[in-house]
Design a protein around this motif. Structure first.
Motif, short mmCIF file in Angstrom:
data_model
loop_
_atom_site.label_atom_id
_atom_site.label_comp_id
_atom_site.label_asym_id
_atom_site.label_seq_id
_atom_site.Cartn_x
_atom_site.Cartn_y
_atom_site.Cartn_z
N ARG A 210 18.42 76.70 -23.37
CA ARG A 210 17.79 77.27 -22.17
C ARG A 210 16.85 78.42 -22.52
O ARG A 210 15.80 78.59 -21.90
CB ARG A 210 18.86 77.76 -21.20
N ALA A 211 17.24 79.21 -23.53
CA ALA A 211 16.36 80.31 -23.96
C ALA A 211 15.05 79.74 -24.51
O ALA A 211 13.96 80.23 -24.21
CB ALA A 211 17.05 81.16 -25.02
N SER A 212 15.17 78.67 -25.30
CA SER A 212 13.97 78.02 -25.86
C SER A 212 13.09 77.46 -24.75
O SER A 212 11.86 77.44 -24.86
CB SER A 212 14.36 76.89 -26.80
N ALA A 213 13.73 77.01 -23.67
CA ALA A 213 12.99 76.42 -22.56
C ALA A 213 12.41 77.50 -21.62
O ALA A 213 11.75 77.18 -20.63
CB ALA A 213 13.89 75.47 -21.77
N GLY A 214 12.69 78.77 -21.93
CA GLY A 214 12.07 79.86 -21.19
C GLY A 214 12.91 80.50 -20.11
O GLY A 214 12.42 81.33 -19.34
N GLU A 215 14.21 80.16 -20.04
CA GLU A 215 15.06 80.80 -19.02
C GLU A 215 15.27 82.27 -19.37
O GLU A 215 15.72 82.60 -20.48
CB GLU A 215 16.41 80.08 -18.92
N ALA A 216 14.98 83.16 -18.42
CA ALA A 216 15.00 84.60 -18.69
C ALA A 216 16.41 85.11 -19.01
O ALA A 216 16.59 85.90 -19.95
CB ALA A 216 14.42 85.37 -17.50
N ALA A 218 19.01 83.51 -20.26
CA ALA A 218 19.44 83.05 -21.59
C ALA A 218 18.73 83.86 -22.69
O ALA A 218 19.34 84.25 -23.68
CB ALA A 218 19.15 81.56 -21.75
N ARG A 219 17.43 84.16 -22.47
CA ARG A 219 16.69 84.94 -23.47
C ARG A 219 17.26 86.35 -23.58
O ARG A 219 17.42 86.89 -24.68
CB ARG A 219 15.19 84.97 -23.10
N THR A 220 17.59 86.96 -22.44
CA THR A 220 18.18 88.31 -22.46
C THR A 220 19.49 88.31 -23.22
O THR A 220 19.75 89.19 -24.05
CB THR A 220 18.44 88.78 -21.01
N VAL A 221 20.34 87.31 -22.94
CA VAL A 221 21.65 87.25 -23.59
C VAL A 221 21.48 87.09 -25.11
O VAL A 221 22.18 87.73 -25.89
CB VAL A 221 22.49 86.09 -22.99
N LEU A 222 20.51 86.29 -25.52
CA LEU A 222 20.28 86.13 -26.97
C LEU A 222 19.70 87.39 -27.59
O LEU A 222 20.05 87.76 -28.72
CB LEU A 222 19.34 84.95 -27.22
N ASP A 223 18.80 88.08 -26.86
CA ASP A 223 18.25 89.35 -27.36
C ASP A 223 19.37 90.36 -27.61
O ASP A 223 19.40 91.04 -28.64
CB ASP A 223 17.25 89.96 -26.37
N VAL A 224 20.27 90.46 -26.64
CA VAL A 224 21.38 91.41 -26.76
C VAL A 224 22.29 91.00 -27.92
O VAL A 224 22.74 91.84 -28.71
CB VAL A 224 22.17 91.49 -25.43
N TRP A 225 22.54 89.69 -28.03
CA TRP A 225 23.39 89.18 -29.12
C TRP A 225 22.78 89.53 -30.48
O TRP A 225 23.49 89.99 -31.39
CB TRP A 225 23.55 87.66 -28.96
#
Ligand code: ZN
Length: 299
Positions: A210-216, A218-225
């Motif tokens: 979902r992060a790769s597909a642009g979901e905000a 999911a991207r935030t959660v990965l950034d924090v991770w």
């Protein structure tokens, strides 16, 4: 020939290595979760199949998600908790009729990658498993550092360093503490963070997609991770100062992390410059099982 077994939480992998390090036979079986006797039998079945394929009696090395306690000879620290407190080495040796070598699975990853993988030639290597659990192992000059308590490199149950207010006291961990690195950095930890921030209950690989597909979200959660991983690895660098940190486990497939995490280290590492390399395991999934086979010397 050398036979290696990697006992994971969901699958057991096996390999037979030839003298020159080639895999001449590989197999997988599902891990009989919560069933100790069936786990011993599944391993015995893989050893028998490997020896039939190799037409030879093999040395057997086993990577486990925990350690053999030097104090009791029993398994400790396994997130496959049905192994804990069991005389696993003794039971396997009786079942297989030979001496078996056991080591922590992250130690196996580290020795495999230091021998002929992504950390080949490096003097000090920290091997990390980011998967169902979070493990770590240390190899210096090609040798596993086991440690006085057989926990060298076990960073997963240290607390998350430099926590923000919303990271305290942190999620409960099976070890009895709260806020262990494993509760933030494992696959289930990543998934739990996504759910805590209002996302659905998804597997970590779906969140990555979902992060790769642009979901905000999911991207935030990965950034924090990634930022938490940077902080956590900074404390390892401050203590061990490895030349290479090599990553295995399911989350090692996050290709971005190798470019995105090291630039965050200077903020946390006590040094004017940080030259430690962060790399994915060259042998990928097979690194643990190759390292397990290498618990016995060649020949
Ligand atoms: Zn813990």
């Amino acid at each position: 020939m050398r036979l290696g077994i990697d006992l994971g939480g969901t699958k057991i992998a096996a390999v037979v290595l030839s003298g020159d390090g080639r895999a001449i036979w590989e197999a997988r079986a599902a891990t009989p979760r919560d069933d100790y006797d069936a786990t011993v039998e599944a391993i015995a079945g893989l050893v028998a199949a490997g020896e039939r394929a190799a037409a030879a009696t093999c040395s057997v090395g086993l990577g486990i998600p925990g350690a053999v306690s030097p104090a009791t000879g029993r398994i400790k620290n396994a997130n496959s908790t049905w192994l804990n407190g069991r005389p696993f080495k003794e039971d396997l040796e009786r079942r297989l009729g030979r001496e078996v070598r056991l080591a922590n699975d992250a130690n196996c990853l580290a020795v495999s990658e230091a021998t002929d993988g992504a950390a080949s030639g490096a003097r000090v290597v920290f091997g990390v498993i980011l998967g169902t659990g979070v493990g770590g192992g240390v190899v210096v000059n090609g040798d596993i550092v086991t440690g006085a308590n057989a926990i060298a490199g076990e960073w997963g149950h240290n607390p998350l360093p430099w926590p923000a207010a919303d990271e305290l006291p942190g999620p409960a961990c099976y070890c009895g503490h709260r806020g262990c690195l494993e509760t933030f950095l494992s696959g289930p930890g990543l998934a739990a963070d996504y759910a805590r921030r209002g996302g659905e209950a998804l597997r970590s690989e779906d969140i990555v997609a979902r992060a790769s597909a642009g979901e905000a979200l999911a991207r935030t959660v990965l950034d924090v991770w990634e930022q938490r991983l940077a902080r956590a690895l900074a404390t390892v660098i401050n203590v061990l100062d490895p030349d290479v940190i090599v990553v295995g486990g399911g989350l090692s497939q996050l290709r971005d992390l190798y470019a995105r995490v090291p630039p965050q280290w200077p903020a946390w590492v006590f040094s004017d410059a940080v030259v430690t390399r962060l790399v994915p395991a060259k042998h990928g999934d097979a690194s643990g099982v190759r390292g397990a086979a290498r618990l016995w010397p060649e020949g």
